[in-house]
Design a protein around this motif. Structure first.
Motif, PDB file in Angstrom:
ATOM      1  N   MET A  15       1.024  -1.128   0.114  1.00 22.42           N
ATOM      2  CA  MET A  15       0.041   0.057   0.131  1.00 22.42           C
ATOM      3  C   MET A  15       1.044   1.309  -0.083  1.00 22.42           C
ATOM      4  O   MET A  15       1.862   1.423   0.802  1.00 22.42           O
ATOM      5  N   LEU A  16       0.400   2.280  -0.659  1.00 21.02           N
ATOM      6  CA  LEU A  16       1.442   3.333  -0.932  1.00 21.02           C
ATOM      7  C   LEU A  16       0.962   4.258   0.172  1.00 21.02           C
ATOM      8  O   LEU A  16       0.026   4.276   0.827  1.00 21.02           O
ATOM      9  N   ALA A  17       2.155   4.895   0.846  1.00 24.07           N
ATOM     10  CA  ALA A  17       1.995   5.874   1.680  1.00 24.07           C
ATOM     11  C   ALA A  17       1.109   7.057   1.234  1.00 24.07           C
ATOM     12  O   ALA A  17       1.036   7.678   0.120  1.00 24.07           O
ATOM     13  N   GLU A  18       0.233   7.555   2.349  1.00 22.76           N
ATOM     14  CA  GLU A  18      -0.739   8.746   1.888  1.00 22.76           C
ATOM     15  C   GLU A  18      -0.367   9.929   2.939  1.00 22.76           C
ATOM     16  O   GLU A  18       0.381   9.621   3.843  1.00 22.76           O
ATOM     17  N   LEU A  19      -0.962  10.971   2.502  1.00 27.07           N
ATOM     18  CA  LEU A  19      -0.959  12.334   3.355  1.00 27.07           C
ATOM     19  C   LEU A  19      -2.130  12.939   3.134  1.00 27.07           C
ATOM     20  O   LEU A  19      -3.004  12.938   2.026  1.00 27.07           O
ATOM     21  N   HIS A  20      -2.837  12.874   4.320  1.00 30.02           N
ATOM     22  CA  HIS A  20      -4.252  13.565   4.501  1.00 30.02           C
ATOM     23  C   HIS A  20      -4.111  14.888   4.964  1.00 30.02           C
ATOM     24  O   HIS A  20      -3.437  15.034   6.023  1.00 30.02           O
ATOM     25  N   ILE A  21      -4.625  16.017   4.186  1.00 27.12           N
ATOM     26  CA  ILE A  21      -4.592  17.380   4.774  1.00 27.12           C
ATOM     27  C   ILE A  21      -6.041  17.699   4.975  1.00 27.12           C
ATOM     28  O   ILE A  21      -7.030  17.350   4.002  1.00 27.12           O
ATOM     29  N   SER A  22      -6.430  18.270   6.249  1.00 27.58           N
ATOM     30  CA  SER A  22      -7.652  18.701   6.470  1.00 27.58           C
ATOM     31  C   SER A  22      -7.649  20.073   7.328  1.00 27.58           C
ATOM     32  O   SER A  22      -6.874  20.476   7.662  1.00 27.58           O
ATOM     33  N   THR A  78      -1.997  14.300   8.516  1.00 30.82           N
ATOM     34  CA  THR A  78      -1.756  13.005   9.184  1.00 30.82           C
ATOM     35  C   THR A  78      -1.555  12.018   7.967  1.00 30.82           C
ATOM     36  O   THR A  78      -1.558  12.207   6.673  1.00 30.82           O
ATOM     37  N   ASP A  79      -1.242  10.849   8.482  1.00 27.56           N
ATOM     38  CA  ASP A  79      -0.848   9.504   7.510  1.00 27.56           C
ATOM     39  C   ASP A  79      -1.995   8.918   7.049  1.00 27.56           C
ATOM     40  O   ASP A  79      -2.094   8.104   6.002  1.00 27.56           O
ATOM     41  N   THR A  80      -3.106   8.974   8.044  1.00 29.07           N
ATOM     42  CA  THR A  80      -4.114   8.099   7.847  1.00 29.07           C
ATOM     43  C   THR A  80      -5.547   8.838   8.017  1.00 29.07           C
ATOM     44  O   THR A  80      -5.465   9.974   8.958  1.00 29.07           O
ATOM     45  N   ALA A  81      -6.620   8.423   7.622  1.00 27.76           N
ATOM     46  CA  ALA A  81      -7.857   8.885   8.150  1.00 27.76           C
ATOM     47  C   ALA A  81      -8.155   8.607   9.556  1.00 27.76           C
ATOM     48  O   ALA A  81      -8.699   9.499  10.249  1.00 27.76           O
ATOM     49  N   GLN A  82      -7.948   7.708   9.936  1.00 27.06           N
ATOM     50  CA  GLN A  82      -8.043   7.487  11.448  1.00 27.06           C
ATOM     51  C   GLN A  82      -7.289   8.394  12.546  1.00 27.06           C
ATOM     52  O   GLN A  82      -7.780   8.790  13.229  1.00 27.06           O
ATOM     53  N   SER A  88      -1.495  10.188  -2.644  1.00 24.46           N
ATOM     54  CA  SER A  88      -0.176   9.434  -2.029  1.00 24.46           C
ATOM     55  C   SER A  88       1.126  10.425  -1.913  1.00 24.46           C
ATOM     56  O   SER A  88       0.980  11.574  -2.362  1.00 24.46           O
ATOM     57  N   LEU A  89       1.949  10.060  -1.017  1.00 20.88           N
ATOM     58  CA  LEU A  89       3.001  10.947  -0.763  1.00 20.88           C
ATOM     59  C   LEU A  89       3.768  11.101  -2.020  1.00 20.88           C
ATOM     60  O   LEU A  89       4.218  12.265  -2.218  1.00 20.88           O
ATOM     61  N   ASP A  90       3.842  10.081  -3.050  1.00 22.64           N
ATOM     62  CA  ASP A  90       4.407  10.414  -4.257  1.00 22.64           C
ATOM     63  C   ASP A  90       4.044  11.389  -5.031  1.00 22.64           C
ATOM     64  O   ASP A  90       4.535  12.307  -5.422  1.00 22.64           O
TER      65      ASP A  90
END
Length: 95
Positions: free
Chosen positions: A1-8, A49-53, A80-82
């Motif tokens: 799974m690709l690393a993600e970035l969540h911005i809110s 954050t890294d995740t929605a959780q 994705s971070l990429d």
């Protein structure tokens, strides 16, 4: 799974007399930043954050902070971070 970035982003309402303490408490949370505040007790906050959780947990933490009347999620973006780190050429315009 690709690393993600969540911005809110959030609008947080505080009691006016506790706004400074609330802003300090939020700023102490890793990934949280207070961008603006008003004398009426409103704050504009962003989270990364890294995740929605993780994002949901931080929003809940802010809602439980003493002096906070409400914390409303206004915007959320995830990629994705990429993709987030991809450099865009000068003059790039998205249609």
């Amino acid at each position: 799974m690709l690393a993600e970035l969540h911005i809110s982003s959030l609008v947080v309402h505080s009691t006016p007399k506790r706004i400074e303490r609330v802003a300090e408490a939020i700023a102490a949370i890793p990934g949280a930043e207070v961008h603006a505040r008003s004398a009426a007790g409103k704050l504009v906050v962003t989270l990364e954050t890294d995740t929605a959780q993780q994002m949901s947990a931080i929003v809940a933490e802010i809602q439980r902070t003493e002096g906070v009347l409400s914390a409303a999620l206004v915007y959320q973006c995830v990629d994705s971070l990429d993709a987030m780190n991809e450099e865009m050429p000068d003059g790039y315009a998205q249609a």
